[in-house]
Design a protein around this motif. Structure first.
Motif, PDB file in Angstrom:
ATOM      1  N   ARG A  78       0.866  -1.176   0.000  1.00 27.26           N
ATOM      2  CA  ARG A  78       0.000   0.000   0.000  1.00 27.26           C
ATOM      3  C   ARG A  78       0.903   1.227   0.000  1.00 27.26           C
ATOM      4  N   ILE A  79       0.617   2.151  -0.887  1.00 26.46           N
ATOM      5  CA  ILE A  79       1.385   3.386  -0.983  1.00 26.46           C
ATOM      6  C   ILE A  79       0.493   4.538  -0.544  1.00 26.46           C
ATOM      7  N   TRP A  80       1.010   5.400   0.331  1.00 22.10           N
ATOM      8  CA  TRP A  80       0.247   6.553   0.792  1.00 22.10           C
ATOM      9  C   TRP A  80       1.191   7.713   1.063  1.00 22.10           C
ATOM     10  N   ARG A  81       0.612   8.876   1.215  1.00 19.19           N
ATOM     11  CA  ARG A  81       1.393  10.085   1.525  1.00 19.19           C
ATOM     12  C   ARG A  81       1.012  10.559   2.920  1.00 19.19           C
ATOM     13  N   ASP A  82       2.032  10.935   3.706  1.00 14.75           N
ATOM     14  CA  ASP A  82       1.776  11.408   5.065  1.00 14.75           C
ATOM     15  C   ASP A  82       1.436  12.897   5.045  1.00 14.75           C
ATOM     16  N   VAL A  89       5.453   3.402   1.872  1.00 12.42           N
ATOM     17  CA  VAL A  89       5.041   2.092   1.389  1.00 12.42           C
ATOM     18  C   VAL A  89       4.918   1.174   2.595  1.00 12.42           C
ATOM     19  N   GLY A  90       3.850   0.392   2.638  1.00 11.36           N
ATOM     20  CA  GLY A  90       3.662  -0.547   3.736  1.00 11.36           C
ATOM     21  C   GLY A  90       3.273  -1.919   3.232  1.00 11.36           C
TER      22      GLY A  90
END
Length: 135
Positions: A78-82, A89-90
């Protein structure tokens, strides 16, 4: 990608819901000893977020911080932006199977810790009666 992992829960499992469906979420840590190029041995911990769609409330109460579990499911990234817009990436697993590892007394202790005042039905092996054996 199918994956099997064994590790310890980093925190109590949480029930969440989205679009009217509830699911269980928890993080599993697995630590391995790794020898670095300079010969030093260090512990490396990998964290995996686990989502479980099919669960019972009774089972969920045993998924507390420190509990050792076996997880089998599908691995995905899973890719996300903080908040600072930095990409992250997790590792995530959509669990098909989650099993508790350890003894009944360990699980009962974990559940009692999670729900103070809850009565445990587990008995220690030393207190069991030979007449209670299933064979």
């Amino acid at each position: 990608l199918p994956v099997s992992l064994i590790g310890n829960l980093g925190a109590d499992a949480q029930v969440k819901s989205k679009n009217g469906s509830s699911f269980l979420c928890f993080n599993v840590a697995h630590t391995a000893r790794v020898k670095q190029s300079n010969g030093e041995v260090v512990d490396q911990t990998q964290w995996v977020s686990v989502t479980m769609n099919h669960y019972s409330d009774n089972f969920a109460k045993y998924l507390v911080r420190g509990t050792k579990v076996y997880v089998y499911g599908k691995l995905f990234c899973r890719i996300w932006r903080d908040a600072q817009n930095t990409p992250n990436v997790g590792l995530n697993v959509l669990a098909d199977i989650v099993e508790l590892c350890g003894s009944k007394s360990d699980a009962a202790t974990a559940a009692a810790t999670a729900a103070p005042g809850a009565k445990s039905s587990a008995t220690s092996p030393a207190k069991s009666n030979a007449n209670d054996l299933p064979f």
